[in-house]
Design an enzyme around this catalytic site. Structure first.
Site, PDB file in Angstrom:
ATOM      1  N   SER A 103       0.840  -1.198   0.000  1.00 27.63           N
ATOM      2  CA  SER A 103       0.000   0.000   0.000  1.00 27.63           C
ATOM      3  C   SER A 103       0.877   1.251   0.000  1.00 27.63           C
ATOM      4  CB  SER A 103      -0.947  -0.039   1.200  1.00 27.63           C
ATOM      5  OG  SER A 103      -1.909   0.971   1.155  1.00 27.63           O
TER       6      SER A 103
ATOM      7  N   ASP B 204      -8.726  -6.658  -4.429  1.00 26.98           N
ATOM      8  CA  ASP B 204      -8.341  -5.347  -3.906  1.00 26.98           C
ATOM      9  C   ASP B 204      -8.913  -4.278  -4.832  1.00 26.98           C
ATOM     10  OD1 ASP B 204      -7.162  -3.056  -2.949  1.00 26.98           O
ATOM     11  OD2 ASP B 204      -5.106  -3.810  -3.024  1.00 26.98           O
TER      12      ASP B 204
ATOM     13  N   HIS C 268      -7.907  -5.356   0.023  1.00 23.67           N
ATOM     14  CA  HIS C 268      -6.625  -4.644   0.137  1.00 23.67           C
ATOM     15  C   HIS C 268      -5.766  -5.190   1.273  1.00 23.67           C
ATOM     16  CE1 HIS C 268      -3.739  -1.490  -0.375  1.00 23.67           C
ATOM     17  NE2 HIS C 268      -3.963  -0.978   0.823  1.00 23.67           N
TER      18      HIS C 268
END
Length: 378
Positions: free
Chosen positions: A157, A322, A355
């Protein structure tokens, strides 16, 4: 430093702190007169200093990547399933470094620190920091540790954005960049989610313009709501459906605005938990750092032109469910690297956790990470 136990896993770890007195000029033009970083290390730096790996954290992460603390054995590092002896990021091979970024709320200089000019906590007066600023500060930590070149820099991320930025800001100081569940820049939708979360905090009556610490209060309601908003985006619809469905908390409808559904209870729990330990100003800053990151900004929006500076080899990995950092965003990075004839491996992993998949012990995902890391020569 870490101590390994007889079972071969990481034992108790100890955070370390370093102060840098030389000023750091930030991308915004503001300058910090000096700063401290809190970090942890796992494994041993080899004599040639060629086996160092930097792990960069995401929005709510910290320097505590792996292991546990003697005084708090239940506080296990956020990527402990990946880092340690015999694990994909093997500390028998690599010297692994985790750092709490500037502006963080886990001990590094940030809004909760004392402003040397006023003697009070910075609060809202702490300058905005960016991904580029974090990497510049991390480079000073590398100097302190005697690491001239990282064998790899990796993260998921927002951490993946830092790994990408390392390859651009210091192309000679990184051999491999591992960009996991990330993107070359945020979409308008992602910026919108961040703005709603920030407004939840900014509109909290206890925010007091960011100087709530001086008043002895915390904008709990805003932080709680911000986390609830964010948490929805970290999970996939399939996972939420499988985990909660439409299960009722009390077995029947209460016909009120209290908790009816299990998913409501879960979100409230996550919000309350987060508001109990995370700093609101840090949350605002981290989301803005996400919004601002865009290597192609100075290249007329052309990512390939921006990534032409990179010399590292890359692993880019994404997850099928995601939707906040979709596989299509990872492929943008891959295609831009290929256009520059860079070495890049790409994995799109089928995982139903959305995610947050990059934090989990998924067999396929860990096999990809292990295979790539095993092929890094030190």
């Amino acid at each position: 430093m870490s101590q390994e136990n007889s079972a071969g896993a990481l034992g108790f770890v100890v955070p370390q702190r370093v102060r840098f007195d030389a000023p750091l000029t930030l991308k915004s033009g503001a300058a910090l007169p000096g700063f401290e970083l809190v970090y942890e290390t796992y494994g041993t730096l080899n004599a040639a200093r060629t086996n160092a790996v930097l792990v960069c954290h995401a929005l709510s992460g910290s320097h505590h990547v792996a292991g546990a603390y003697a005084e708090d054995p239940n506080n296990v590092g956020w990527w402990d399933n990946l880092v340690g002896p015999g694990k994909p990021l093997d500390t028998n091979k690599f010297f692994v470094v985790g750092v709490n970024n500037l502006g963080g709320c886990y001990g590094s200089t940030g809004p909760l620190s004392l402003n040397p000019q006023t003697g009070k906590r910075y609060g809202a007066d702490f300058p905005l920091v960016t991904v580029e600023d974090w990497v510049a500060a991390q480079a000073r930590l590398a100097d302190h540790l005697g690491v001239d070149v990282w064998a790899a820099v990796l993260g998921g991320s927002l951490g993946g954005m830092q790994a990408l930025e390392w390859s651009l800001q210091f192309p000679e100081r990184i051999r491999h960049a591992m960009v996991i569940a990330s993107a070359p820049k945020l979409s308008a939708q992602n910026i919108a989610f961040n703005e709603v979360a920030r407004q939840a905090i900014l509109s909290d009556p206890d925010f007091h313009g960011g100087h709530y610490a001086e008043r002895g209060v915390v904008p709990v309601r805003g932080l709680r709501l911000a986390r609830m908003i964010g948490h929805i985006t970290y999970l996939s619809d399939d996972q939420m459906g499988e985990k909660f469905g439409r299960q009722l908390r009390h077995g029947t409808h209460k016909f009120s605005y209290d908790v009816d559904f299990e998913v409501e209870s879960y979100l409230r729990y996550q919000g309350d938990k987060f508001a109990g330990f995370f700093d609101a100003n840090t949350y605002l800053m981290m989301t803005k750092a996400l919004d601002y990151f865009d290597p192609a900004y100075d290249y007329d929006g052309k990512l390939a032109a921006a990534l032409a500076r990179a010399k590292a080899k890359f692993l880019v990995a994404s997850f099928s469910t995601d939707w906040r950092f979709s596989p299509a965003r990872s492929r943008e990075i891959v295609f831009a690297l290929l256009e520059n004839r860079r070495h890049v491996a790409y994995a799109e992993i089928d995982c139903d956790a959305g995610h947050d998949s990059f934090l989990l012990d998924d067999a396929h995902y860990h096999a990809v990470m292990r295979a790539y890391l095993e092929n890094i020569e030190v």
